[in-house]
Design a protein around this motif. Structure first.
Motif, PDB file in Angstrom:
ATOM      1  N   ARG A   1     -49.244  -5.022  30.798  1.00  0.00           N
ATOM      2  CA  ARG A   1     -47.801  -5.083  30.711  1.00  0.00           C
ATOM      3  C   ARG A   1     -47.181  -4.590  31.998  1.00  0.00           C
ATOM      4  NH1 ARG A   1     -45.192  -0.444  30.630  1.00  0.00           N
ATOM      5  NH2 ARG A   1     -46.116   1.408  29.748  1.00  0.00           N
ATOM      6  N   GLY A   8     -38.933  -1.042  24.476  1.00  0.00           N
ATOM      7  CA  GLY A   8     -38.641  -2.451  24.260  1.00  0.00           C
ATOM      8  C   GLY A   8     -37.928  -2.696  22.955  1.00  0.00           C
ATOM      9  N   VAL A  10     -37.355  -5.918  20.321  1.00  0.00           N
ATOM     10  CA  VAL A  10     -37.831  -7.253  19.974  1.00  0.00           C
ATOM     11  C   VAL A  10     -36.964  -7.746  18.825  1.00  0.00           C
ATOM     12  CG1 VAL A  10     -39.804  -8.621  19.210  1.00  0.00           C
ATOM     13  CG2 VAL A  10     -40.176  -6.608  20.671  1.00  0.00           C
ATOM     14  N   GLY A  13     -38.753 -11.677  17.050  1.00  0.00           N
ATOM     15  CA  GLY A  13     -39.781 -12.096  17.993  1.00  0.00           C
ATOM     16  C   GLY A  13     -41.154 -12.159  17.374  1.00  0.00           C
ATOM     17  N   THR A  14     -41.993 -12.917  18.031  1.00  0.00           N
ATOM     18  CA  THR A  14     -43.383 -13.048  17.628  1.00  0.00           C
ATOM     19  C   THR A  14     -44.202 -13.464  18.842  1.00  0.00           C
ATOM     20  OG1 THR A  14     -44.882 -14.045  16.021  1.00  0.00           O
ATOM     21  CG2 THR A  14     -43.159 -15.453  16.878  1.00  0.00           C
ATOM     22  N   LEU A  16     -46.357 -11.984  21.135  1.00  0.00           N
ATOM     23  CA  LEU A  16     -46.156 -11.241  22.380  1.00  0.00           C
ATOM     24  C   LEU A  16     -47.420 -11.150  23.220  1.00  0.00           C
ATOM     25  CD1 LEU A  16     -44.014  -8.272  21.026  1.00  0.00           C
ATOM     26  CD2 LEU A  16     -43.237 -10.214  22.371  1.00  0.00           C
ATOM     27  N   GLN A  29     -41.246   0.759  20.791  1.00  0.00           N
ATOM     28  CA  GLN A  29     -40.712  -0.566  20.495  1.00  0.00           C
ATOM     29  C   GLN A  29     -39.836  -0.514  19.247  1.00  0.00           C
ATOM     30  OE1 GLN A  29     -41.789  -3.487  22.482  1.00  0.00           O
ATOM     31  NE2 GLN A  29     -42.305  -1.701  23.707  1.00  0.00           N
ATOM     32  N   PHE A  31     -38.270  -3.227  16.638  1.00  0.00           N
ATOM     33  CA  PHE A  31     -38.234  -4.606  16.161  1.00  0.00           C
ATOM     34  C   PHE A  31     -37.048  -4.744  15.210  1.00  0.00           C
ATOM     35  CE2 PHE A  31     -42.439  -4.214  17.705  1.00  0.00           C
ATOM     36  CZ  PHE A  31     -42.941  -5.486  17.929  1.00  0.00           C
ATOM     37  N   HIS A  33     -35.501  -7.752  12.603  1.00  0.00           N
ATOM     38  CA  HIS A  33     -35.824  -9.076  12.072  1.00  0.00           C
ATOM     39  C   HIS A  33     -35.149  -9.277  10.724  1.00  0.00           C
ATOM     40  CE1 HIS A  33     -38.933 -12.266  13.022  1.00  0.00           C
ATOM     41  NE2 HIS A  33     -38.321 -12.741  11.948  1.00  0.00           N
ATOM     42  N   GLY A  45     -43.113 -12.115  12.551  1.00  0.00           N
ATOM     43  CA  GLY A  45     -42.579 -10.964  13.268  1.00  0.00           C
ATOM     44  C   GLY A  45     -43.225  -9.675  12.822  1.00  0.00           C
ATOM     45  N   TYR A  49     -45.388  -6.724  14.884  1.00  0.00           N
ATOM     46  CA  TYR A  49     -45.037  -5.306  14.729  1.00  0.00           C
ATOM     47  C   TYR A  49     -46.263  -4.506  14.303  1.00  0.00           C
ATOM     48  CZ  TYR A  49     -43.280  -1.083  12.514  1.00  0.00           C
ATOM     49  OH  TYR A  49     -43.101   0.225  12.143  1.00  0.00           O
ATOM     50  N   LYS A  56     -43.221   2.979  17.180  1.00  0.00           N
ATOM     51  CA  LYS A  56     -42.506   1.756  16.834  1.00  0.00           C
ATOM     52  C   LYS A  56     -41.681   1.956  15.575  1.00  0.00           C
ATOM     53  CE  LYS A  56     -46.543   0.221  14.263  1.00  0.00           C
ATOM     54  NZ  LYS A  56     -47.611  -0.766  14.158  1.00  0.00           N
TER      55      LYS A  56
END
Length: 118
Positions: A1, A8, A10, A13-14, A16, A29, A31, A33, A45, A49, A56
């Motif tokens: 990365r 981040g 997201v 998203g999916t 990655l 992170q 997420f 969704h 998604g 995750y 996260k």
């Protein structure tokens, strides 16, 4: 990365690049969704995750789709915006009070659930 990544977000998203995307130093992170997303399925998604080994959280909008419902629902939009801001305050600036506010703000009004592993 990219080593410049400190945190981040997201959104719906999916894919990655699971396997190589999570190499290097941990970057928290968030997420976000919609559980009713017809474009990027919630399960897809969620799978990404679940693969993240770093700190996260996943904000799941119980009545959220891929954006239309969110944009028309001011209360849901506020939950997403407030949760994202608190996440960034914590992850980028080390604001521990912001981290403590994330769970209550994310679940305000029963519009979303939060899976919190920050």
């Amino acid at each position: 990365r990219d080593e410049r990544l400190d945190a981040g977000g997201v959104f719906a998203g999916t894919s990655l690049g699971v396997g190589t995307a999570f190499a290097g130093a941990a970057a928290p992170q968030l997420f976000v969704h919609g559980e009713l997303d017809e474009v990027v399925g919630y399960a897809a998604g969620r799978a990404v995750y679940d693969a993240v080994p770093w700190p996260k959280a996943m904000l799941s909008l119980t009545r959220g789709d891929h954006g239309r419902a969110l944009l028309s629902d001011g209360a849901a939009m506020r939950v997403v915006a407030d949760t994202t801001v608190e996440f960034l305050r914590w992850s980028l600036y080390g604001d521990q009070a912001a981290k403590k506010r994330i769970p209550a703000g994310a679940t305000r009004g029963n519009l979303a659930t939060l899976d919190n592993h920050l």
